[in-house]
Design a protein around this motif. Structure first.
Motif, PDB file in Angstrom:
ATOM      1  N   VAL A   1       0.911  -1.249  -0.059  1.00  0.00           N
ATOM      2  CA  VAL A   1      -0.227   0.130   0.033  1.00  0.00           C
ATOM      3  C   VAL A   1       0.934   1.295   0.032  1.00  0.00           C
ATOM      4  O   VAL A   1       0.386   2.270  -0.654  1.00  0.00           O
ATOM      5  N   GLN A   2       1.919   1.395   0.808  1.00  0.00           N
ATOM      6  CA  GLN A   2       2.927   2.379   0.901  1.00  0.00           C
ATOM      7  C   GLN A   2       3.319   2.659  -0.649  1.00  0.00           C
ATOM      8  O   GLN A   2       3.474   3.876  -0.982  1.00  0.00           O
TER       9      GLN A   2
ATOM     10  N   LEU B   1      -7.179  -1.562   6.747  1.00  0.00           N
ATOM     11  CA  LEU B   1      -5.904  -1.711   6.749  1.00  0.00           C
ATOM     12  C   LEU B   1      -5.338  -0.529   5.880  1.00  0.00           C
ATOM     13  O   LEU B   1      -4.129   0.218   6.400  1.00  0.00           O
ATOM     14  N   VAL B   2      -5.831  -0.095   4.836  1.00  0.00           N
ATOM     15  CA  VAL B   2      -5.285   0.824   4.042  1.00  0.00           C
ATOM     16  C   VAL B   2      -5.173   2.129   4.680  1.00  0.00           C
ATOM     17  O   VAL B   2      -4.388   3.141   4.942  1.00  0.00           O
TER      18      VAL B   2
ATOM     19  N   LYS C   1      -3.836   7.796   6.419  1.00  0.00           N
ATOM     20  CA  LYS C   1      -5.278   8.203   6.710  1.00  0.00           C
ATOM     21  C   LYS C   1      -5.673   9.223   5.730  1.00  0.00           C
ATOM     22  O   LYS C   1      -6.756   9.462   5.498  1.00  0.00           O
ATOM     23  N   GLU C   2      -4.740   9.552   4.693  1.00  0.00           N
ATOM     24  CA  GLU C   2      -5.218  10.627   3.700  1.00  0.00           C
ATOM     25  C   GLU C   2      -5.817  10.316   2.568  1.00  0.00           C
ATOM     26  O   GLU C   2      -6.548  10.929   1.859  1.00  0.00           O
ATOM     27  N   VAL C   3      -5.679   8.916   2.287  1.00  0.00           N
ATOM     28  CA  VAL C   3      -6.267   8.491   0.841  1.00  0.00           C
ATOM     29  C   VAL C   3      -7.642   8.130   1.097  1.00  0.00           C
ATOM     30  O   VAL C   3      -8.268   7.849   2.141  1.00  0.00           O
ATOM     31  N   GLU C   4      -8.509   8.020  -0.013  1.00  0.00           N
ATOM     32  CA  GLU C   4      -9.896   7.699  -0.152  1.00  0.00           C
ATOM     33  C   GLU C   4      -9.988   6.278  -0.090  1.00  0.00           C
ATOM     34  O   GLU C   4      -9.317   5.695  -0.991  1.00  0.00           O
ATOM     35  N   THR C   5     -10.965   5.813   0.557  1.00  0.00           N
ATOM     36  CA  THR C   5     -11.333   4.373   0.623  1.00  0.00           C
ATOM     37  C   THR C   5     -12.769   4.105   0.379  1.00  0.00           C
ATOM     38  O   THR C   5     -13.544   4.994   0.775  1.00  0.00           O
TER      39      THR C   5
END
Length: 290
Positions: free
Chosen positions: A256-257, A279-280, A285-289
C-alpha cells in the motif's frame, strides 16, 4: 490521483456472499454457473445458503472469495478502469484476473488447486497462525528468529499489526515472548494451518506445476505482488512471484505504501467485507477508500 483496486483474502467470507449479484445481474449468474461447472460442485449453494462451517473449509473459502471479488469487478463494466491492482494473499489471484493477466477460468482453476494443495499441507503437519498487535515489525521478527522451531512473520498487515505463522508449539512460545516484550495482544487464530511459512513448501511445489501449465498475459495495469510489494507487468515474473507467495510473507503494508508513492490516492475494495479498507486507512489516513 490514480485509482487502485484491492482484493481481500481468506477470512473475509460470510454466508450469503454474492447472492445479490447472482439474483440481479445476468452476467454474474452466468459466471457463477460456469464456476459450478468448473469446480464440479455447486459452490453457489454453499456461498448463498451454507453454514459458516462450510465456508471455513479452505477448498470452499478460497474459490468463494475469488468468485465474489472477480465477478463483482466484471459486473462493473466500463466503470472498472484500474490504474493499479493488488490483492492480499489469495486476493492476488483476483487482482490478476481483474487486470487481465489470467482468464476467469484459469484463475478459478489455480485458486482451487492452491486451496486443495494448502489443505493437504495443513493436514500433513499441525500448524497455526497468531495475530500480534502493538509491536514494531522489527521486534516481532527478532523474537520469531529467537524461537526454536518454525515461526515466521506471515502477514505485514499495517503498522502495529503483524500475523505470525508456524508450528503450534513454536507459535505458543513466540506469543508468550511477544506479550512479555509489550505486545498488546498475541492471539492464536482459528485457521487451518501455517500459511505463508516454510510449512507450505509441499503446497508450493504442487502449485508450481499448475502455474507452469497456465497461460498468463501482460495485465492492463501494474499488479503489486505480495512477495516484494513491487508493481509487475511481466507474465513470467508474475508467475514466479505467485509461486513464491505460498512460503513467503504478505507484505501488505509495504504494498500500500508503494502504491501511494506511485500516485494512488483512491482505493476501492472488491469482494466480501471491508477489511482491506481498514488496513489501507491505518497505513495512510489521507487516501480515499470505498
Amino acid at each position: 490521483m490514480k485509482k487502485a483496486y484491492v482484493f481481500p483474502g481468506q477470512g473475509a467470507q460470510f454466508v450469503g456472499m454474492g447472492k445479490d449479484l447472482y439474483d440481479n445481474n445476468p452476467l454474474a449468474k452466468e459466471l457463477f454457473e460456469k464456476a459450478n461447472e468448473i469446480l464440479g460442485f455447486r459452490i453457489t449453494d454453499l456461498m448463498f445458503a451454507g453454514t459458516d462451517e462450510d465456508l471455513r473449509q479452505t477448498k470452499v473459502t478460497q474459490p468463494a472469495i475469488f468468485l465474489h471479488s472477480v465477478i463483482l469487478a466484471k459486473t462493473l463494466g466500463a466503470e472498472f478502469a484500474p490504474e493499479m491492482t493488488a490483492g492480499h494473499s489469495l486476493g492476488e489471484f483476483s487482482a490478476l484476473v481483474a487486470a487481465g493477466a489470467l482468464s476467469f477460468e484459469d484463475g478459478l482453476k489455480l485458486v482451487s488447486a492452491r486451496a486443495q494443495a494448502m489443505q493437504k499441507a495443513c493436514e500433513k503437519q499441525p500448524s497455526t497462525m497468531a495475530a500480534v498487535l502493538g509491536l514494531e515489525d522489527a521486534k516481532v521478527e527478532e523474537i520469531c528468529a529467537s524461537v526454536e522451531g518454525v515461526v515466521v512473520p506471515a502477514n505485514y498487515n499495517c503498522p502495529g499489526q503483524l500475523v505470525i505463522s508456524g508450528e503450534v508449539e513454536a507459535i505458543q512460545t513466540a506469543c508468550e515472548l511477544l506479550k512479555a516484550a509489550g505486545a498488546k495482544r498475541a492471539l492464536v487464530l482459528s485457521v487451518g494451518g501455517a500459511f505463508h511459512s516454510p510449512l507450505m513448501e509441499p503446497a508450493r511445489v504442487e502449485l508450481e506445476e499448475a502455474i507452469a501449465r497456465t497461460q498468463f498475459s501482460a495485465p492492463v495495469c501494474p499488479v503489486y505482488q505480495n512477495v516484494n510489494a513491487q508493481p509487475q507487468t511481466d507474465p513470467e515474473v508474475i508467475k514466479q512471484n505467485l509461486i513464491a507467495q505460498l512460503t513467503s510473507p504478505v507484505r501488505w503494508t509495504q504494498t500500500v505504501q508503494n502504491m501511494i508513492a506511485d500516485g494512488a490516492g483512491w482505493f476501492r475494495e472488491l469482494g466480501p467485507g471491508t477489511v482491506l479498507q481498514g488496513l489501507v486507512k491505518k497505513i495512510n489516513k489521507e487516501v480515499e477508500t470505498c
